[in-house]
Write a protein that holds these residues in place. Structure first.
Motif, PDB file in Angstrom:
ATOM      1  N   VAL A   1      -0.725  13.931 -11.768  1.00  0.00           N
ATOM      2  CA  VAL A   1       0.673  13.128 -12.068  1.00  0.00           C
ATOM      3  C   VAL A   1       2.372  13.197 -12.166  1.00  0.00           C
ATOM      4  CG1 VAL A   1       1.263  10.394 -11.880  1.00  0.00           C
ATOM      5  CG2 VAL A   1      -0.618  11.324 -11.046  1.00  0.00           C
ATOM      6  N   THR A   2       3.291  13.512 -11.379  1.00  0.00           N
ATOM      7  CA  THR A   2       4.588  13.975 -11.366  1.00  0.00           C
ATOM      8  C   THR A   2       5.210  12.657 -11.458  1.00  0.00           C
ATOM      9  OG1 THR A   2       5.561  13.371  -8.809  1.00  0.00           O
ATOM     10  CG2 THR A   2       3.933  15.822 -10.000  1.00  0.00           C
ATOM     11  N   ALA A   3       6.177  12.601 -12.488  1.00  0.00           N
ATOM     12  CA  ALA A   3       7.142  11.587 -12.799  1.00  0.00           C
ATOM     13  C   ALA A   3       7.452  10.785 -11.200  1.00  0.00           C
ATOM     14  CB  ALA A   3       8.346  12.428 -13.220  1.00  0.00           C
ATOM     15  N   ASP A   4       7.813  11.959  -9.973  1.00  0.00           N
ATOM     16  CA  ASP A   4       8.556  10.510  -8.832  1.00  0.00           C
ATOM     17  C   ASP A   4       7.503   9.945  -8.864  1.00  0.00           C
ATOM     18  OD1 ASP A   4       7.313  12.778  -7.938  1.00  0.00           O
ATOM     19  OD2 ASP A   4       8.769  13.897  -6.431  1.00  0.00           O
ATOM     20  N   GLU A   5       6.175  10.315  -8.757  1.00  0.00           N
ATOM     21  CA  GLU A   5       5.118   9.351  -8.024  1.00  0.00           C
ATOM     22  C   GLU A   5       4.853   8.496  -8.790  1.00  0.00           C
ATOM     23  OE1 GLU A   5       1.341  11.693  -6.213  1.00  0.00           O
ATOM     24  OE2 GLU A   5       1.824  12.583  -7.561  1.00  0.00           O
ATOM     25  N   LEU A   6       5.042   8.293 -10.055  1.00  0.00           N
ATOM     26  CA  LEU A   6       5.132   7.084 -10.818  1.00  0.00           C
ATOM     27  C   LEU A   6       5.231   5.352 -10.378  1.00  0.00           C
ATOM     28  CD1 LEU A   6       5.898   8.477 -14.605  1.00  0.00           C
ATOM     29  CD2 LEU A   6       3.170   8.068 -13.449  1.00  0.00           C
ATOM     30  N   PRO A   7       6.577   5.266  -9.715  1.00  0.00           N
ATOM     31  CA  PRO A   7       6.981   4.293  -9.288  1.00  0.00           C
ATOM     32  C   PRO A   7       5.560   3.695  -7.839  1.00  0.00           C
ATOM     33  CG  PRO A   7       8.955   5.442  -8.992  1.00  0.00           C
ATOM     34  CD  PRO A   7       6.957   6.032  -9.801  1.00  0.00           C
ATOM     35  N   HIS A   8       4.908   5.100  -7.388  1.00  0.00           N
ATOM     36  CA  HIS A   8       4.619   4.033  -6.193  1.00  0.00           C
ATOM     37  C   HIS A   8       2.538   3.784  -6.128  1.00  0.00           C
ATOM     38  CE1 HIS A   8       7.437   6.153  -3.316  1.00  0.00           C
ATOM     39  NE2 HIS A   8       7.568   6.798  -4.162  1.00  0.00           N
ATOM     40  N   LEU A   9       2.368   4.408  -7.612  1.00  0.00           N
ATOM     41  CA  LEU A   9       1.191   4.348  -7.816  1.00  0.00           C
ATOM     42  C   LEU A   9       0.451   2.372  -8.256  1.00  0.00           C
ATOM     43  CD1 LEU A   9       0.417   7.296 -10.612  1.00  0.00           C
ATOM     44  CD2 LEU A   9       0.029   6.659  -8.292  1.00  0.00           C
ATOM     45  N   THR A  10      -1.088   2.060  -8.236  1.00  0.00           N
ATOM     46  CA  THR A  10      -1.011   1.398  -8.473  1.00  0.00           C
ATOM     47  C   THR A  10      -1.859   1.477  -9.614  1.00  0.00           C
ATOM     48  OG1 THR A  10      -2.134   0.786  -6.610  1.00  0.00           O
ATOM     49  CG2 THR A  10      -0.250  -0.335  -6.754  1.00  0.00           C
ATOM     50  N   TYR A  11      -2.671  -0.144 -10.318  1.00  0.00           N
ATOM     51  CA  TYR A  11      -3.980   0.352 -10.837  1.00  0.00           C
ATOM     52  C   TYR A  11      -4.978   0.247 -10.892  1.00  0.00           C
ATOM     53  CZ  TYR A  11      -0.511   3.879 -13.041  1.00  0.00           C
ATOM     54  OH  TYR A  11       1.024   4.442 -13.787  1.00  0.00           O
ATOM     55  N   LYS A  12      -6.275   0.127 -12.024  1.00  0.00           N
ATOM     56  CA  LYS A  12      -7.118  -0.756 -11.375  1.00  0.00           C
ATOM     57  C   LYS A  12      -8.254  -0.397 -12.491  1.00  0.00           C
ATOM     58  CE  LYS A  12     -11.230  -0.248  -8.998  1.00  0.00           C
ATOM     59  NZ  LYS A  12     -11.815   0.297  -7.345  1.00  0.00           N
ATOM     60  N   VAL A  13      -8.255  -1.046 -13.845  1.00  0.00           N
ATOM     61  CA  VAL A  13      -9.340  -0.538 -14.632  1.00  0.00           C
ATOM     62  C   VAL A  13     -11.055  -1.689 -14.823  1.00  0.00           C
ATOM     63  CG1 VAL A  13      -9.182  -1.220 -17.157  1.00  0.00           C
ATOM     64  CG2 VAL A  13      -6.861  -0.886 -15.935  1.00  0.00           C
ATOM     65  N   ASP A  14     -11.406  -1.180 -14.665  1.00  0.00           N
ATOM     66  CA  ASP A  14     -13.449  -1.762 -14.817  1.00  0.00           C
ATOM     67  C   ASP A  14     -13.338  -1.417 -16.232  1.00  0.00           C
ATOM     68  OD1 ASP A  14     -14.098  -2.681 -11.894  1.00  0.00           O
ATOM     69  OD2 ASP A  14     -13.505  -0.080 -11.688  1.00  0.00           O
ATOM     70  N   VAL A  15     -13.719  -2.532 -16.500  1.00  0.00           N
ATOM     71  CA  VAL A  15     -14.425  -2.699 -17.839  1.00  0.00           C
ATOM     72  C   VAL A  15     -16.331  -2.815 -18.466  1.00  0.00           C
ATOM     73  CG1 VAL A  15     -14.606  -3.686 -20.588  1.00  0.00           C
ATOM     74  CG2 VAL A  15     -12.423  -3.591 -19.220  1.00  0.00           C
ATOM     75  N   LEU A  16     -17.259  -1.575 -18.575  1.00  0.00           N
ATOM     76  CA  LEU A  16     -17.845  -1.730 -18.355  1.00  0.00           C
ATOM     77  C   LEU A  16     -18.835  -2.654 -19.573  1.00  0.00           C
ATOM     78  CD1 LEU A  16     -17.034   0.922 -16.938  1.00  0.00           C
ATOM     79  CD2 LEU A  16     -18.999   2.002 -17.005  1.00  0.00           C
ATOM     80  N   LEU A  17     -19.590  -3.758 -18.644  1.00  0.00           N
ATOM     81  CA  LEU A  17     -20.809  -3.950 -19.691  1.00  0.00           C
ATOM     82  C   LEU A  17     -22.243  -3.321 -19.970  1.00  0.00           C
ATOM     83  CD1 LEU A  17     -20.861  -7.579 -17.936  1.00  0.00           C
ATOM     84  CD2 LEU A  17     -19.306  -6.775 -19.682  1.00  0.00           C
ATOM     85  N   PRO A  18     -22.492  -3.313 -20.925  1.00  0.00           N
ATOM     86  CA  PRO A  18     -23.907  -2.792 -21.667  1.00  0.00           C
ATOM     87  C   PRO A  18     -24.577  -2.577 -20.557  1.00  0.00           C
ATOM     88  CG  PRO A  18     -23.376  -4.150 -22.919  1.00  0.00           C
ATOM     89  CD  PRO A  18     -22.397  -4.274 -22.212  1.00  0.00           C
ATOM     90  N   PRO A  19     -25.527  -1.184 -19.587  1.00  0.00           N
ATOM     91  CA  PRO A  19     -26.283  -0.923 -19.122  1.00  0.00           C
ATOM     92  C   PRO A  19     -27.679  -1.142 -19.060  1.00  0.00           C
ATOM     93  CG  PRO A  19     -25.917   1.040 -20.173  1.00  0.00           C
ATOM     94  CD  PRO A  19     -24.448  -0.467 -20.718  1.00  0.00           C
ATOM     95  N   GLU A  20     -28.514  -1.412 -19.149  1.00  0.00           N
ATOM     96  CA  GLU A  20     -29.753  -2.440 -19.351  1.00  0.00           C
ATOM     97  C   GLU A  20     -30.331  -1.418 -18.211  1.00  0.00           C
ATOM     98  OE1 GLU A  20     -30.826  -5.701 -17.308  1.00  0.00           O
ATOM     99  OE2 GLU A  20     -29.871  -5.757 -16.200  1.00  0.00           O
ATOM    100  N   ALA A  21     -31.556  -0.579 -18.647  1.00  0.00           N
ATOM    101  CA  ALA A  21     -32.899   0.218 -17.683  1.00  0.00           C
ATOM    102  C   ALA A  21     -33.412  -1.082 -16.040  1.00  0.00           C
ATOM    103  CB  ALA A  21     -33.958   1.000 -18.799  1.00  0.00           C
ATOM    104  N   VAL A  22     -33.860   0.191 -15.398  1.00  0.00           N
ATOM    105  CA  VAL A  22     -33.816  -0.557 -14.252  1.00  0.00           C
ATOM    106  C   VAL A  22     -35.720   0.391 -13.971  1.00  0.00           C
ATOM    107  CG1 VAL A  22     -32.134  -1.986 -13.193  1.00  0.00           C
ATOM    108  CG2 VAL A  22     -32.642   0.443 -12.824  1.00  0.00           C
ATOM    109  N   HIS A  23     -36.345  -0.010 -13.494  1.00  0.00           N
ATOM    110  CA  HIS A  23     -37.991   0.237 -12.743  1.00  0.00           C
ATOM    111  C   HIS A  23     -37.622   1.675 -11.653  1.00  0.00           C
ATOM    112  CE1 HIS A  23     -39.692  -0.611 -16.421  1.00  0.00           C
ATOM    113  NE2 HIS A  23     -40.279  -2.037 -16.223  1.00  0.00           N
TER     114      HIS A  23
END
Length: 461
Positions: free
Chosen positions: A376-398
């Motif tokens: 990413v370059t400095a001139d792109e910064l105003p155009h960016l939007t963000y998404k943040v995913d916080v992961l909950l602990p995984p569980e094994a499945v069969h």
């Protein structure tokens, strides 16, 4: 002189009699419109025809322009060894396109040729054109993996090269539409297929290139199209110009959409600044989204902006919620520019002492170290939007029956290889797709047995 005419033409090999062997009668409207377009092109008497094709070598960050003085192609791979076409390349125009592209910061050139023979994205429309005229030179340009706006800018460059060389240039946007129109077609059916084709047909019929540009990436992907960026190059040829556009035909009886349209210049029109208008609207939307950011997304933005503008690492801001400072978790940060993915990096499990630190490091990684994209370059910064995913602990499945593509992400493991895919992603509609993509990301090939884990996320978008 602007591009004297441009055409959206599909490339079904079965339209060629030696390939179709009678099946071509099933797309008679398309055949008739091919001939109508060929007559118009002959009447324009072009010096050069530029073909934009999705079926030659394609690079993620570079427009490949076929080198040399000539090339040959045919349909042997489609069981027609008799139909052969020859092209004489316009080396002067190609060199001018490369020169002007460099001046605009658009990577384009002759390097990286893998197969000199003409591909069917060129030979199918060329076969019809040559029935009416064949005294022209050719330039063959491949689509790239760059965003549609880059293809639009390439169209502006091609128009400029035509003007500076004095060539009478026709442009062919080789473009099949959706490949998912019928359940009995080779690619199956998706509801987005007809929706995408209708949107493109409407835009082409009125020369509404801004509407064309506003078609979402998610719709394009689900429709499984191959010609959208060719059409964006066509649109760029007529930036700030009025056009006379006609949709000559549309049909898709074999599960793939075939549209034929003609576009002719109709004088200067400063109001038709489609790319500027699109980017201005996208920037306004990004600014509005910024105003509504929660602490998670604001922290991701601050981290990347600080790194890009200063080169340093953001210090922990004051006043963050306690869960950002006290809790640990894996975090994925996704960046979008003009609604299109610009980077995504994350951690399956926590690697720092707090979620806030995880966001700070992963936002920088998403912006600067996702190998699918340039940093990413400095001139792109105003155009960016963000998404943040916080992961909950995984569980094994069969097995896959315990998964839900909308609710759960998946982790696929074999030995020390692990691949993760987040839940509820555009274009990932089935558990099978989800597992397949996660396997690919892990480098687990074939039908090797794997272990599965599922996880939920807390999504901030």
């Amino acid at each position: 002189m602007p591009i004297i005419g441009a055409y959206a033409l599909p490339h079904p090999p079965l339209a060629i009699p030696g390939v179709g062997r009678g099946q071509e009668s099933g797309i008679q409207k398309t055949l008739d419109s091919f001939d109508e377009a060929a007559k118009e092109i002959a009447g324009l008497a072009p010096d050069t025809i530029v073909f934009i094709t999705p079926h030659n070598v394609m690079y993620a960050d570079y427009f490949h322009i076929s080198p040399g003085s000539s090339a040959t192609g045919g349909f042997a791979r489609y069981n027609d060894s008799k139909t052969i076409l020859d092209a004489r390349y316009d080396e002067l125009l190609a060199a001018e396109i490369i020169r002007l592209a460099a001046g605009e910061g658009i990577p384009a050139g002759h390097a990286g040729e893998r197969d000199a023979s003409l591909d069917h994205g060129v030979t199918v429309p060329m076969w019809f054109i040559n029935r009416r005229c064949n005294d022209y030179l050719t330039v063959r340009i491949s689509q790239s993996g760059m965003e549609p706006a880059a293809h639009y800018r390439l169209g502006k460059v091609i128009s400029g090269a035509a003007d500076s060389t004095g060539r009478r240039v026709v442009l062919i946007a080789s473009s099949d539409l959706s490949h998912k129109l019928t359940s009995d077609g080779p690619y199956g059916y998706a509801a987005e297929g007809p929706e995408f084709d209708a949107a493109v047909a409407d835009a082409l019929s009125g020369g509404d290139f801004l509407s064309l540009m506003n078609i979402p990436d998610s719709l394009r992907e689900r429709a499984a199209e191959c010609g959208y960026n060719s059409l964006m190059t066509l649109a760029g040829c007529y930036d700030r110009m009025a056009v006379k556009a006609r949709l000559l035909s549309y049909e898709g009886p074999f599960g793939v959409g075939y549209a034929i349209a003609s576009v002719a210049p109709a004088g200067a029109d400063e109001s038709r600044r489609c790319l500027e208008q699109y980017e201005a609207a996208a920037l306004k939307e990004a600014e509005e989204r910024r105003q509504g950011e929660d602490e998670y997304r604001a922290l991701a933005r601050s981290s990347l902006e600080y790194k890009v503008t200063t080169g340093g690492t953001l210090k922990m801001p004051d006043g963050l919620p306690r869960e950002l400072l006290d809790d640990k978790a894996g975090v994925f940060v996704s960046l979008y520019k003009n609604g299109r993915l610009r980077g995504c990096i994350g951690t399956i499990a926590p690697t720092t002492a707090a979620i806030a630190q995880e966001i700070i490091q992963n936002a920088v990684s998403a912006g600067l170290h996702d190998t699918r994209f340039d940093p990413v370059t400095a001139d792109e910064l105003p155009h960016l939007t963000y998404k943040v995913d916080v992961l909950l602990p995984p569980e094994a499945v069969h097995g896959p029956e315990a998964l839900d593509v909308k609710r759960y992400g998946v982790i696929v493991s074999r030995g020390n290889r692990r691949g993760l895919l987040l839940p509820n992603l555009d274009g990932v509609d089935t558990v099978e797709d989800q597992i397949s993509i996660a396997r690919s990301k892990a480098g687990i090939t074939g039908d090797s047995p794997v272990t599965l884990e599922r996880f939920e996320v807390i999504r901030h978008e």
